[in-house]
Structures are given as structure tokens and as C-alpha cells.
Design a protein around this motif. Structure first.
Motif, PDB file in Angstrom:
ATOM      1  N   GLY A   1      36.686  31.019  41.857  1.00 23.42           N
ATOM      2  CA  GLY A   1      36.350  32.229  42.838  1.00 23.42           C
ATOM      3  C   GLY A   1      35.186  32.747  42.019  1.00 23.42           C
ATOM      4  O   GLY A   1      34.545  32.425  41.078  1.00 23.42           O
ATOM      5  N   GLN A   2      34.652  34.073  42.600  1.00 22.55           N
ATOM      6  CA  GLN A   2      33.696  34.665  41.953  1.00 22.55           C
ATOM      7  C   GLN A   2      33.612  34.872  40.486  1.00 22.55           C
ATOM      8  O   GLN A   2      32.753  34.661  39.762  1.00 22.55           O
ATOM      9  CB  GLN A   2      33.162  36.095  42.713  1.00 22.55           C
ATOM     10  CG  GLN A   2      32.158  36.902  42.090  1.00 22.55           C
ATOM     11  CD  GLN A   2      30.728  36.044  42.216  1.00 22.55           C
ATOM     12  OE1 GLN A   2      29.948  36.249  41.505  1.00 22.55           O
ATOM     13  NE2 GLN A   2      30.588  35.275  43.222  1.00 22.55           N
ATOM     14  N   GLN A   3      34.652  35.576  40.045  1.00 23.68           N
ATOM     15  CA  GLN A   3      34.860  35.689  38.544  1.00 23.68           C
ATOM     16  C   GLN A   3      35.027  34.320  37.629  1.00 23.68           C
ATOM     17  O   GLN A   3      34.556  34.482  36.525  1.00 23.68           O
ATOM     18  CB  GLN A   3      36.093  36.779  38.436  1.00 23.68           C
ATOM     19  CG  GLN A   3      35.898  38.131  38.627  1.00 23.68           C
ATOM     20  CD  GLN A   3      34.379  38.719  38.211  1.00 23.68           C
ATOM     21  OE1 GLN A   3      34.116  38.738  37.173  1.00 23.68           O
ATOM     22  NE2 GLN A   3      33.525  39.087  39.215  1.00 23.68           N
ATOM     23  N   THR A   4      35.438  33.124  38.422  1.00 27.88           N
ATOM     24  CA  THR A   4      35.280  31.994  37.919  1.00 27.88           C
ATOM     25  C   THR A   4      34.171  31.597  37.302  1.00 27.88           C
ATOM     26  O   THR A   4      33.754  31.104  36.255  1.00 27.88           O
ATOM     27  CB  THR A   4      36.226  31.094  38.592  1.00 27.88           C
ATOM     28  OG1 THR A   4      37.313  31.342  39.361  1.00 27.88           O
ATOM     29  CG2 THR A   4      36.405  29.511  37.857  1.00 27.88           C
ATOM     30  N   HIS A   5      33.230  31.927  38.347  1.00 31.57           N
ATOM     31  CA  HIS A   5      31.858  31.611  37.895  1.00 31.57           C
ATOM     32  C   HIS A   5      31.211  32.432  36.790  1.00 31.57           C
ATOM     33  O   HIS A   5      30.377  31.731  36.000  1.00 31.57           O
ATOM     34  CB  HIS A   5      30.998  31.375  39.431  1.00 31.57           C
ATOM     35  CG  HIS A   5      31.377  30.301  40.119  1.00 31.57           C
ATOM     36  ND1 HIS A   5      30.574  30.156  41.409  1.00 31.57           N
ATOM     37  CD2 HIS A   5      31.906  29.122  40.024  1.00 31.57           C
ATOM     38  CE1 HIS A   5      30.991  29.082  41.961  1.00 31.57           C
ATOM     39  NE2 HIS A   5      31.847  28.605  41.282  1.00 31.57           N
TER      40      HIS A   5
ATOM     41  N   PHE B   1      28.228  38.020  48.079  1.00 29.23           N
ATOM     42  CA  PHE B   1      27.323  37.276  48.750  1.00 29.23           C
ATOM     43  C   PHE B   1      27.449  37.441  50.208  1.00 29.23           C
ATOM     44  O   PHE B   1      26.476  37.741  50.861  1.00 29.23           O
ATOM     45  CB  PHE B   1      27.334  35.681  48.439  1.00 29.23           C
ATOM     46  CG  PHE B   1      26.283  34.791  49.057  1.00 29.23           C
ATOM     47  CD1 PHE B   1      25.159  34.650  48.447  1.00 29.23           C
ATOM     48  CD2 PHE B   1      26.421  34.190  50.242  1.00 29.23           C
ATOM     49  CE1 PHE B   1      24.257  33.847  48.987  1.00 29.23           C
ATOM     50  CE2 PHE B   1      25.369  33.328  50.977  1.00 29.23           C
ATOM     51  CZ  PHE B   1      24.440  33.224  50.330  1.00 29.23           C
ATOM     52  N   ALA B   2      28.628  37.373  50.897  1.00 23.55           N
ATOM     53  CA  ALA B   2      28.850  37.614  52.140  1.00 23.55           C
ATOM     54  C   ALA B   2      28.618  39.042  52.604  1.00 23.55           C
ATOM     55  O   ALA B   2      28.057  38.939  53.944  1.00 23.55           O
ATOM     56  CB  ALA B   2      30.697  37.216  52.329  1.00 23.55           C
TER      57      ALA B   2
ATOM     58  N   GLY C   1      34.482  28.872  49.023  1.00 24.85           N
ATOM     59  CA  GLY C   1      34.448  30.004  49.947  1.00 24.85           C
ATOM     60  C   GLY C   1      34.473  31.401  49.204  1.00 24.85           C
ATOM     61  O   GLY C   1      33.877  32.473  49.231  1.00 24.85           O
ATOM     62  N   ALA C   2      35.388  31.307  48.245  1.00 23.71           N
ATOM     63  CA  ALA C   2      36.080  32.440  47.349  1.00 23.71           C
ATOM     64  C   ALA C   2      34.740  32.905  46.388  1.00 23.71           C
ATOM     65  O   ALA C   2      34.832  34.387  46.239  1.00 23.71           O
ATOM     66  CB  ALA C   2      37.242  32.025  46.769  1.00 23.71           C
ATOM     67  N   THR C   3      34.124  32.195  46.109  1.00 25.18           N
ATOM     68  CA  THR C   3      33.091  32.431  45.304  1.00 25.18           C
ATOM     69  C   THR C   3      32.030  33.561  45.978  1.00 25.18           C
ATOM     70  O   THR C   3      31.119  34.129  45.188  1.00 25.18           O
ATOM     71  CB  THR C   3      32.357  31.251  44.465  1.00 25.18           C
ATOM     72  OG1 THR C   3      31.655  30.592  45.614  1.00 25.18           O
ATOM     73  CG2 THR C   3      33.116  30.608  44.018  1.00 25.18           C
ATOM     74  N   LEU C   4      31.879  33.505  47.276  1.00 22.48           N
ATOM     75  CA  LEU C   4      31.015  33.930  47.932  1.00 22.48           C
ATOM     76  C   LEU C   4      31.412  35.177  48.678  1.00 22.48           C
ATOM     77  O   LEU C   4      30.612  36.191  49.202  1.00 22.48           O
ATOM     78  CB  LEU C   4      30.491  32.831  49.211  1.00 22.48           C
ATOM     79  CG  LEU C   4      30.067  31.555  48.747  1.00 22.48           C
ATOM     80  CD1 LEU C   4      30.042  30.597  49.589  1.00 22.48           C
ATOM     81  CD2 LEU C   4      28.585  31.864  48.426  1.00 22.48           C
ATOM     82  N   THR C   5      32.885  35.340  48.757  1.00 22.96           N
ATOM     83  CA  THR C   5      33.543  36.512  49.364  1.00 22.96           C
ATOM     84  C   THR C   5      33.979  37.562  48.630  1.00 22.96           C
ATOM     85  O   THR C   5      34.264  38.616  48.933  1.00 22.96           O
ATOM     86  CB  THR C   5      34.354  36.070  50.566  1.00 22.96           C
ATOM     87  OG1 THR C   5      35.516  35.229  49.921  1.00 22.96           O
ATOM     88  CG2 THR C   5      33.887  35.114  51.506  1.00 22.96           C
ATOM     89  N   GLU C   6      34.293  37.154  47.263  1.00 23.12           N
ATOM     90  CA  GLU C   6      35.021  38.217  46.377  1.00 23.12           C
ATOM     91  C   GLU C   6      33.752  38.926  45.926  1.00 23.12           C
ATOM     92  O   GLU C   6      32.611  38.540  45.743  1.00 23.12           O
ATOM     93  CB  GLU C   6      35.619  37.464  45.404  1.00 23.12           C
ATOM     94  CG  GLU C   6      36.777  36.546  45.740  1.00 23.12           C
ATOM     95  CD  GLU C   6      37.497  35.831  44.567  1.00 23.12           C
ATOM     96  OE1 GLU C   6      37.076  35.762  43.400  1.00 23.12           O
ATOM     97  OE2 GLU C   6      38.526  35.099  44.662  1.00 23.12           O
ATOM     98  N   PRO C   7      33.978  40.249  45.389  1.00 20.17           N
ATOM     99  CA  PRO C   7      33.274  41.386  44.860  1.00 20.17           C
ATOM    100  C   PRO C   7      32.687  40.930  43.494  1.00 20.17           C
ATOM    101  O   PRO C   7      33.374  40.498  42.602  1.00 20.17           O
ATOM    102  CB  PRO C   7      33.907  42.534  45.165  1.00 20.17           C
ATOM    103  CG  PRO C   7      35.417  42.008  44.834  1.00 20.17           C
ATOM    104  CD  PRO C   7      35.294  40.684  45.459  1.00 20.17           C
ATOM    105  N   ALA C   8      31.196  41.380  43.382  1.00 25.00           N
ATOM    106  CA  ALA C   8      30.976  41.470  41.951  1.00 25.00           C
ATOM    107  C   ALA C   8      31.481  42.799  41.253  1.00 25.00           C
ATOM    108  O   ALA C   8      31.766  43.604  41.995  1.00 25.00           O
ATOM    109  CB  ALA C   8      29.312  41.591  42.097  1.00 25.00           C
ATOM    110  N   VAL C   9      31.272  42.614  40.129  1.00 23.25           N
ATOM    111  CA  VAL C   9      31.827  43.765  39.187  1.00 23.25           C
ATOM    112  C   VAL C   9      30.857  43.909  37.907  1.00 23.25           C
ATOM    113  O   VAL C   9      30.462  42.914  37.204  1.00 23.25           O
ATOM    114  CB  VAL C   9      33.327  43.344  38.418  1.00 23.25           C
ATOM    115  CG1 VAL C   9      33.578  44.637  37.465  1.00 23.25           C
ATOM    116  CG2 VAL C   9      34.349  43.124  39.421  1.00 23.25           C
TER     117      VAL C   9
END
Length: 231
Positions: A48-52, A108-109, A160-168
Motif C-alpha cells: 500500500g502507500q505507506q508500505t512504499h 495519486f488517484a 493499485g493500493a499504493t495509488l489510491t491510499e492517502p499520503a500523510v
């Protein structure tokens, strides 16, 4: 000497920096091209986004890196921008290469030019992944046929989850020492979010007369830009 941590954009892995790394090393710097979870040789790792974001932080902390020049290209600017504020005084500079930048609570989305719903529909239609580009999608980006073939053949579907989850974000991105590299064949001006950040006295703009994938189209020139910014 700097520790360069290099993170390529969607669909790509550490291999994308193969032609940028040698001149950085020849100048005496250490280089750490990174493959994010779910991509390339790590394609089977859930992400997911926070994984990256954590992938990047872990690389820096595991190697006990200091004087870090943290480089994010395209999509990866979003996790790179978040990681940059989490590594504290290990950071020397952020370099965004024709990239997106994180917006607190955004994804990103949410910044997709056709709207978030349209982008999320693409992901849903491809079993939760952003489909790789075809050769025609690289037209007009200053790439040779051989370079396009490398990009197409090396790409993997993007989770896809890396692109749709919110940044913090814990602090304003404009406070970080930052260079934004705008690749002019992909559009002459940065987007509105980046343009606003460039009003900060800690941000500066560099342009390159090439397309969105300069590590392929102009790797030596990109290396020169990175070396100048490290200095």
C-alpha cells in the motif's frame, strides 16, 4: 560525499537507474537504487502507500545512510516526499524528477487528470493493478525505439493500493530542501501544487529538455543534474 537513494516511478524497479548510477559512483558518491514492494523483482510483496514510504525509510536506516539525496521520479515522488520528512537530519536534499508530490490526505488517484473515479475504475478493471504502458504511450518523450523497448519489457503492473491510499505529512513540504526537475517534453510548466511549493525559498526549479523518463532518454544529463544538486 552524498548517499543517493533513487526511486523510480510506477511500473519500474531499481533497474531503471542502471545508466544513472555509474557517473554518480565515479564522482565518489554511494548509490542505492531501490525497488519498491510489489514491483519488478519484489512484485509478489503486498503493498500500500505507506508500505512504499516504509520501504524508503528502511533502506536509509538499514544502511545507516547520512547526507541523503533522496530522488523520486513520477509516482514515487509521493512516497519519497513523505519519507523525506521522516528521516530527520539524515536528509541533505530531495530531488523530485518530473514527479507527483504528496498532499496530506490526498493520493495519486485524487490528482488524476480525468478524476479519481475514472482512475479507480482503471484499477478495478485490471484486478487491482495499474496496467503497464504500451510502446505508443511513450511517443513524444524523446526516447529511442530501444529505450522504449527496455521500458515496456521491464515494466510490471503497479499495485493499485499504493495509488489510491492517502499520503500523510507531518509538516509542510515547502520546508524541505528540495529541487524539482521539470522535463519539458512532458509539459512546459509544473502542476499547480508544485508551482505553489516552488515559491518557497527552500525549493528550486531545474529544467531538462527531454521527456518524462530522463533516466532512459538522457541518463548522463540527469546524473549531471543530480551531482550539481548534491553539491
Amino acid at each position: 560525499m552524498a548517499d543517493f537513494v533513487l526511486v523510480a516511478g510506477a511500473w519500474l524497479g531499481s533497474w531503471a537507474w542502471d545508466e544513472v548510477v555509474p557517473p554518480l559512483r565515479a564522482a565518489g558518491h554511494s548509490t542505492h537504487p531501490l525497488t519498491l514492494s510489489g514491483l519488478a523483482d519484489r512484485r509478489d510483496v503486498p503493498a500500500g502507500q505507506q508500505t512504499h514510504v516504509q520501504d524508503i525509510v528502511d533502506e536509509i536506516e538499514r544502511g545507516d545512510l547520512h547526507d541523503v539525496v533522496l530522488v523520486g521520479h513520477s509516482y514515487s515522488g509521493i512516497p519519497v516526499g513523505q519519507a523525506a520528512e521522516r528521516i530527520g537530519d539524515r536528509l541533505a536534499r530531495v530531488v523530485f524528477v518530473d514527479s507527483e508530490v504528496p498532499v496530506d490526505g490526498g493520493s495519486f488517484a485524487s490528482g488524476w487528470w480525468q478524476g479519481q473515479a475514472a482512475f479507480e475504475a482503471q484499477i478495478a478493471d485490471n484486478n487491482g493493478y495499474w496496467a503497464v504502458l504500451g510502446a505508443a504511450d511513450f511517443d513524444g518523450q524523446g526516447l529511442t525505439d530501444e529505450q522504449v523497448a527496455r521500458l515496456v519489457d521491464g515494466s510490471t503492473p503497479h499495485p493499485g493500493a499504493t495509488l489510491t491510499e492517502p499520503a500523510v505529512l507531518g509538516r509542510p513540504l515547502g520546508e524541505l530542501p528540495t529541487t524539482y526537475v521539470k522535463c519539458l517534453l512532458d509539459g512546459p510548466e509544473p502542476n499547480d501544487t508544485v508551482a505553489k511549493l516552488l515559491t518557497s525559498d527552500r525549493w528550486r526549479l531545474v529544467t531538462m529538455a527531454t521527456g518524462h523518463w530522463p533516466m532512459f532518454s538522457q541518463p548522463a544529463e540527469l546524473a549531471r543534474v543530480l551531482l550539481a544538486e548534491a553539491g
